[in-house]
Motif scaffolding. Structure first.
Motif, PDB file in Angstrom:
ATOM      1  N   HIS A  23       0.804  -1.228   0.000  1.00  0.00           N
ATOM      2  CA  HIS A  23       0.000   0.000   0.000  1.00  0.00           C
ATOM      3  C   HIS A  23       0.837   1.278   0.000  1.00  0.00           C
ATOM      4  O   HIS A  23       0.480   2.244  -0.655  1.00  0.00           O
ATOM      5  CB  HIS A  23      -1.007   0.002   1.148  1.00  0.00           C
ATOM      6  N   THR A  24       1.948   1.308   0.728  1.00  0.00           N
ATOM      7  CA  THR A  24       2.745   2.536   0.771  1.00  0.00           C
ATOM      8  C   THR A  24       3.328   2.865  -0.597  1.00  0.00           C
ATOM      9  O   THR A  24       3.418   4.040  -0.962  1.00  0.00           O
ATOM     10  CB  THR A  24       3.872   2.419   1.815  1.00  0.00           C
ATOM     11  N   ASN A  25       3.708   1.853  -1.366  1.00  0.00           N
ATOM     12  CA  ASN A  25       4.230   2.104  -2.712  1.00  0.00           C
ATOM     13  C   ASN A  25       3.123   2.529  -3.662  1.00  0.00           C
ATOM     14  O   ASN A  25       3.329   3.393  -4.514  1.00  0.00           O
ATOM     15  CB  ASN A  25       4.959   0.867  -3.233  1.00  0.00           C
ATOM     16  N   ILE A  26       1.948   1.950  -3.518  1.00  0.00           N
ATOM     17  CA  ILE A  26       0.791   2.363  -4.330  1.00  0.00           C
ATOM     18  C   ILE A  26       0.453   3.815  -4.024  1.00  0.00           C
ATOM     19  O   ILE A  26       0.231   4.620  -4.930  1.00  0.00           O
ATOM     20  CB  ILE A  26      -0.420   1.445  -4.060  1.00  0.00           C
ATOM     21  N   TYR A  83      -6.818  -1.014   0.350  1.00  0.00           N
ATOM     22  CA  TYR A  83      -6.404  -0.212   1.499  1.00  0.00           C
ATOM     23  C   TYR A  83      -5.779   1.103   1.042  1.00  0.00           C
ATOM     24  O   TYR A  83      -6.068   2.160   1.599  1.00  0.00           O
ATOM     25  CB  TYR A  83      -5.429  -1.022   2.350  1.00  0.00           C
ATOM     26  N   ALA A  84      -4.946   1.046   0.019  1.00  0.00           N
ATOM     27  CA  ALA A  84      -4.350   2.268  -0.539  1.00  0.00           C
ATOM     28  C   ALA A  84      -5.438   3.193  -1.068  1.00  0.00           C
ATOM     29  O   ALA A  84      -5.405   4.408  -0.816  1.00  0.00           O
ATOM     30  CB  ALA A  84      -3.351   1.920  -1.639  1.00  0.00           C
ATOM     31  N   ASN A  85      -6.401   2.649  -1.788  1.00  0.00           N
ATOM     32  CA  ASN A  85      -7.504   3.466  -2.309  1.00  0.00           C
ATOM     33  C   ASN A  85      -8.280   4.116  -1.169  1.00  0.00           C
ATOM     34  O   ASN A  85      -8.658   5.289  -1.251  1.00  0.00           O
ATOM     35  CB  ASN A  85      -8.449   2.618  -3.163  1.00  0.00           C
ATOM     36  N   HIS A  86      -8.518   3.353  -0.111  1.00  0.00           N
ATOM     37  CA  HIS A  86      -9.236   3.871   1.064  1.00  0.00           C
ATOM     38  C   HIS A  86      -8.446   5.018   1.700  1.00  0.00           C
ATOM     39  O   HIS A  86      -9.014   6.066   2.024  1.00  0.00           O
ATOM     40  CB  HIS A  86      -9.443   2.729   2.061  1.00  0.00           C
ATOM     41  N   PHE A  87      -7.166   4.823   1.871  1.00  0.00           N
ATOM     42  CA  PHE A  87      -6.304   5.859   2.447  1.00  0.00           C
ATOM     43  C   PHE A  87      -6.331   7.118   1.580  1.00  0.00           C
ATOM     44  O   PHE A  87      -6.543   8.222   2.090  1.00  0.00           O
ATOM     45  CB  PHE A  87      -4.867   5.345   2.596  1.00  0.00           C
ATOM     46  N   ILE A  88      -6.114   6.961   0.289  1.00  0.00           N
ATOM     47  CA  ILE A  88      -6.054   8.112  -0.621  1.00  0.00           C
ATOM     48  C   ILE A  88      -7.369   8.874  -0.603  1.00  0.00           C
ATOM     49  O   ILE A  88      -7.380  10.105  -0.527  1.00  0.00           O
ATOM     50  CB  ILE A  88      -5.667   7.650  -2.039  1.00  0.00           C
ATOM     51  N   LYS A  89      -8.481   8.156  -0.677  1.00  0.00           N
ATOM     52  CA  LYS A  89      -9.799   8.810  -0.653  1.00  0.00           C
ATOM     53  C   LYS A  89      -9.962   9.636   0.617  1.00  0.00           C
ATOM     54  O   LYS A  89     -10.420  10.778   0.574  1.00  0.00           O
ATOM     55  CB  LYS A  89     -10.900   7.755  -0.751  1.00  0.00           C
ATOM     56  N   ASN A  90      -9.574   9.081   1.751  1.00  0.00           N
ATOM     57  CA  ASN A  90      -9.742   9.758   3.027  1.00  0.00           C
ATOM     58  C   ASN A  90      -8.733  10.885   3.233  1.00  0.00           C
ATOM     59  O   ASN A  90      -9.065  11.900   3.825  1.00  0.00           O
ATOM     60  CB  ASN A  90      -9.675   8.759   4.174  1.00  0.00           C
ATOM     61  N   ILE A  91      -7.530  10.716   2.769  1.00  0.00           N
ATOM     62  CA  ILE A  91      -6.508  11.741   2.969  1.00  0.00           C
ATOM     63  C   ILE A  91      -6.834  12.986   2.135  1.00  0.00           C
ATOM     64  O   ILE A  91      -6.518  14.106   2.530  1.00  0.00           O
ATOM     65  CB  ILE A  91      -5.083  11.177   2.690  1.00  0.00           C
ATOM     66  N   LYS A  92      -7.484  12.790   1.013  1.00  0.00           N
ATOM     67  CA  LYS A  92      -7.864  13.935   0.177  1.00  0.00           C
ATOM     68  C   LYS A  92      -8.941  14.781   0.839  1.00  0.00           C
ATOM     69  O   LYS A  92      -9.059  15.964   0.550  1.00  0.00           O
ATOM     70  CB  LYS A  92      -8.312  13.456  -1.194  1.00  0.00           C
TER      71      LYS A  92
END
Length: 169
Positions: free
Chosen positions: A12-15, A159-168
């Protein structure tokens, strides 16, 4: 945790790094992330756009209660990190129908305790503290892990998609 990805680029961190165009440094404690002040001090010396604390898998409710707020204070003690956002990740509840209901309950209790500690810190005047909820982090099927706990390639992508969506947000 990245040991169950088929290759390093699918963790996920690399994605996240590729998707957002930012370097994402994973300190990767592999089971040893325990909300320790000394790690907060080390993190505060990294000139970061934000700090992500994602170690709920490695701690219990008591550790969250005792260590979350001191960790925040350890990060904030460095003037460089005084205003840097700190994002905490709830532990993902993989399968609500899992036969081990005691485990599922412990995860939910840990997430509740994390939310309580963050809210108390905010009430005490801390700013730029955020929590990313586990809800819909890897969806509602059982296809995203190798064992009900460790993400596989699909889990890391979700998980990466979830993180990115929320961090935005």
């Amino acid at each position: 945790q990245g040991g169950c990805a088929s290759r390093p680029g699918l963790v996920h961190t690399n994605i996240i790094s590729r998707e957002l165009g930012y370097e994402c440094i994973n300190l990767g404690f592999s089971g040893n992330g325990h909300l320790e002040n000394s790690i907060g001090t080390i993190m505060s010396n990294i000139d970061a756009s934000l700090y992500v604390i994602e170690c709920m898998y490695n701690v219990d409710k008591e550790m969250i209660n005792e260590r979350t707020r001191p960790l925040i204070k350890a990060i904030r003690a460095n003037p460089q990190a005084k205003n840097t956002p700190i994002v905490f990740m709830e532990q993902v509840v993989i399968d609500m129908g899992h036969i081990n209901t005691k485990f599922i309950s412990s995860v939910m209790e840990k997430n509740e305790e994390l939310n309580k500690q963050i809210q108390e810190s905010i009430n005490d005047g801390e700013k730029s503290l955020f929590i990313i909820k586990d809800t819909n982090a890897i969806d509602k099927d059982s296809e995203a892990t190798v064992d009900g706990l460790h993400f596989n390639d699909l889990g890391f992508q979700r998980y990466a998609n979830h993180f990115i969506k929320n961090i935005k947000k």
